[in-house]
Design an enzyme around this catalytic site. Sequence first.
Site, short mmCIF file in Angstrom:
data_model
loop_
_atom_site.label_atom_id
_atom_site.label_comp_id
_atom_site.label_asym_id
_atom_site.label_seq_id
_atom_site.Cartn_x
_atom_site.Cartn_y
_atom_site.Cartn_z
N TYR A 32 0.83 -1.20 0.00
CA TYR A 32 0.00 0.00 0.00
C TYR A 32 0.86 1.25 0.00
CZ TYR A 32 1.02 0.95 4.94
OH TYR A 32 1.67 1.26 6.12
N GLU A 178 12.87 2.27 13.94
CA GLU A 178 11.95 3.33 13.51
C GLU A 178 10.71 3.30 14.39
OE1 GLU A 178 10.60 2.63 9.50
OE2 GLU A 178 10.25 0.50 9.87
N LEU A 202 11.31 1.15 6.84
CA LEU A 202 10.69 1.61 5.61
C LEU A 202 11.39 2.89 5.15
CD1 LEU A 202 8.36 1.25 3.55
CD2 LEU A 202 7.07 2.89 4.92
#
Length: 284
Positions: A32, A178, A202
């Site tokens: 997504y 993260e 990411l």
Amino acid sequence: MKFAILNGTIIDRSEAKVDVEDRGYQFGDGVYEVIRVYNGKMFTPEEHMERFVKSSNSIGISLPITTEHITQLLEELIDKNNLQLGTIYMQITRGVAARNHAFPTEETVPSLVAYTKEVGRPAESLKIGVKTILTEDIRWLRCDIKSLNLLGNLLAKQKAAEAGAFEAIQHRGQDVTEGSSSNIYIVKNGTVVTHQSNNLILKGITKDVILDLCLKNNIPVEERTFTLDELALADEVFMSSTTAEVMPIIEIDGKKVRAGLPGPVTINLQELFVKEIEKQCGNL
């Protein structure tokens, strides 16, 4: 928002349904993207589309239409929904097939959906900063793929919510990775430090914008792993994401960062980031 995209066609959102055997529903077998919209314009659309394609290719899904066509459809969707400030959510799954762990035949057509949502800028939080907690990173080892499999992220975010915090900062042992839905940065002696873009995080689009702004404005940057000890001793800490922009972190596990006030490097990057938004999308 009245309209949505389903498999290359803009339709009434109430009619945008997927089959119970869609592999995204049953396996999380898809990827997504979330794209920010300011003044009715997408911010960094090419970069988001590039990451969408990369994530899709990483799990062996080919887009059923071109990225140019998708971008055109997204622009039409923004216009039809009269979206000025918000987000576009877009995902692709491997498609509808009888439930089986192995991939279905090549004849199975991927399912592509997108819809918009009105989302304001977090103005107050950007000004005063947010609280965070620490949590062990329990996710898989391909966090560079923007997969629908977000259970680890959800558990971390829920832990933060239950603690009255805005975000959970994840770590693998002593190494900070993260946030549950953000990239994390520390500032030490004027240098911005953030985890290198590898399989453990990411590769944030907002992160790339920030690093480019640092380069253009002579702000020292190091992309490397940093530890929990470095996090605790940082002069400033901030996070970034599509919706959070450049967000100051003023508390971690109940301990104040910089006496609970946003730092000068973070504030400077906020101002530079707003200028970049306005350059691409017009005045805020």
